[in-house]
Design a protein around this motif. Structure first.
Motif, short mmCIF file in Angstrom:
data_model
loop_
_atom_site.label_atom_id
_atom_site.label_comp_id
_atom_site.label_asym_id
_atom_site.label_seq_id
_atom_site.Cartn_x
_atom_site.Cartn_y
_atom_site.Cartn_z
N GLN A 423 1.00 -1.26 0.06
CA GLN A 423 -0.10 0.04 0.06
C GLN A 423 0.87 1.14 0.03
O GLN A 423 0.63 2.18 -0.68
CB GLN A 423 -0.84 0.13 1.28
N LEU A 442 -5.83 3.43 -4.42
CA LEU A 442 -5.83 2.50 -3.26
C LEU A 442 -7.04 2.16 -2.91
O LEU A 442 -7.31 0.60 -2.70
CB LEU A 442 -5.37 3.22 -2.03
N GLU A 446 -7.51 -2.39 -2.94
CA GLU A 446 -8.40 -2.97 -1.64
C GLU A 446 -9.42 -3.67 -2.30
O GLU A 446 -9.33 -4.89 -1.75
CB GLU A 446 -8.83 -2.09 -0.77
#
Length: 470
Positions: A423, A442, A446
């Protein structure tokens, strides 16, 4: 040094200790029995000689019974009439054998009492694992190892701002430290359980020998051969608490009582010592009953200690399930808890250090601790005859359950740290272009994660996007 219970002709150290006093106990018991036998109404002038028991029966003939030597042999009976020996009978041969067998039936299971020194290796491993996870101020902590890497990440991120950086600080870094602190108490508690077992087993050995010696004195008192049994206080609980205290690192109590820590600490047993019953006995039967009761009381004290340790360890293991979120970082979401961060400031070199040095170090420490947690498991160190203590294995299964749970949680946390590393690397690549665009990327990262194949989550499959430290 010969270790272990009797196998293939070898004798354990504890068996050798028992054998050193067992002959005297059997001798005293047989003497006590014969003293009562000779004091019956029909017997006159009963005496215990070095090699025999002698008395006159009904004023007609003398009975001579061979006396055992250190509890072995004896029982051959000769009758003398007018000074001439006649053939006797074998009733005392059988009776002496019964007395010895009665004592052996009480004593022999205790030969299997585990050697407490065998626990030292797994206790040392528990200390090693705890030192890897130790928070600041605890043994092994205070700015070294894993804690040093966490501190460096905090320092490197200190001057950075932006919504995604804020999310990383809050959802990952802000949770990691408390999770590691909670995990630290698992090897501490497992080791404390081992230490409690070690102290109780060591004292059980000493107190068992004391019971044999006290019982010998009691039989000798009945036999009028001298002896003062006195009273005996079992000290298994004191010894167990002492060993627990010696094992625990000094700051562990502070850590366990701090705000936010969900686990308690096995630092003391709440049991009361068992006092030995009145020492004197009126006759052989009373003395034998007192011997058997003393051993039962000692065994009950050991069983109570191991049962309390079992209950405490079981509660600790259940806490890791009922308060699972306190031991699990989960997948950190790139979403802050507020929108106050409107200015983006990122240090690419600092992020590189975090991604390439400190996060890999943390994951490595956690993986090492997980590997060593497997070595904390108890094998046969607590095994003994099923009649001794609690269930023949003491608190073995509950200790091993904590070790297994710890290993699973550590492996999961190491995986989550590696994911956080990915990340932050994405933050570095995307945030320099646009903070908002980076956050969107991001989120996509996820959502693409297959939660159903989380490799170390002990709860099994989870729905898409099913958990977060948010």
């Amino acid at each position: 040094m010969i270790v272990g219970p009797r196998r293939g002709g070898t004798v354990s150290d504890f068996s050798a200790e028992i054998d050193a006093v067992l002959g005297s106990l059997k001798q005293a018991a047989i003497d006590a029995y014969m003293r009562v036998e000779m004091n019956s109404e029909e017997m006159l002038k009963g005496e215990i000689w070095d090699d025999s028991y002698r008395w006159v029966h009904a004023q007609t003939y003398q009975v001579i019974v061979e006396r055992p030597r250190n509890g072995v042999g004896g029982g051959y009976c000769t009758i003398e009439i007018m000074g001439r020996p006649e053939v006797g009978d074998d009733q005392y041969l059988a009776r002496f054998a019964e007395i010895r067998a009665t004592i052996d039936s009480v004593v022999d299971p205790w030969r299997s009492l585990p050697d407490p020194s065998k626990l030292q290796s797994v206790m040392d491993t528990a200390t090693e694992v705890a030192s890897i996870l130790a928070p600041d101020g605890a043994d092994g902590g205070g700015g070294v190892g894993l804690q040093a890497s966490i501190a460096e990440i905090e320092r490197h991120l200190g001057s950075m701002t932006g919504q995604t950086i804020a999310a990383f600080k809050q959802n990952f870094l802000g949770v990691l430290d408390s999770v590691v602190t909670n995990l630290y108490l698992l090897p501490i508690n497992a080791g404390a359980g081992m230490a409690g077992e070690q102290g109780a087993l060591q004292q059980a050995r000493e107190d068992f020998i004391s019971v044999l010696n006290q019982s010998t004195a009691r039989f000798n008192e009945v036999a009028k051969m001298g002896g003062s049994p006195g009273r005996l206080l079992f000290t298994l609980v004191k010894s167990a608490n002492s060993m627990i205290g010696n094992f625990l690192p000094a700051p562990a109590k502070v850590v366990s009582s701090s705000v936010g820590v969900v686990l308690g600490l096995i630092d003391e047993l709440g049991l009361v010592e068992a006092d030995e019953p009145a020492a004197s006995a009126a006759d052989y039967e009373a003395a034998m009953s007192a011997f058997q009761d003393s051993v039962k009381k000692l065994n009950g004290s050991l069983r109570d200690i191991e049962s309390e340790l079992t209950d405490k360890l079981r509660e600790i293991n259940l806490t890791t399930v009922s308060s699972y979120q306190q031991f699990d970082l989960r997948i950190p979401k790139a979403e802050p808890h507020s929108d106050e961060y409107s200015v983006t400031k990122i240090d690419e070199d600092a992020v590189d250090d975090i991604v390439n040095v400190y996060l890999p170090d943390i994951a490595s420490f956690l993986s090492t601790a997980a590997n060593r947690s497997n070595a904390m498991r108890i094998d046969d160190e607590l095994d003994r005859d099923a009649s001794i203590g609690s269930g023949g294995v003491g608190s073995k299964w509950e200790i091993n359950a904590v070790c297994s749970r710890l290993e699973s949680l550590l492996r999961e946390l190491a995986w989550e740290v590696e994911f956080a590393q990915d990340q932050l690397r994405l933050i570095r690549d995307l945030f320099v272009q646009n903070d908002e665009a980076g956050r969107d990327a991001l989120y996509q990262h996820e959502r693409q994660l297959d939660y159903q194949h989380h490799p170390y989550d002990p709860r099994g499959k989870q729905p898409m996007g099913g958990y977060s430290i948010q």
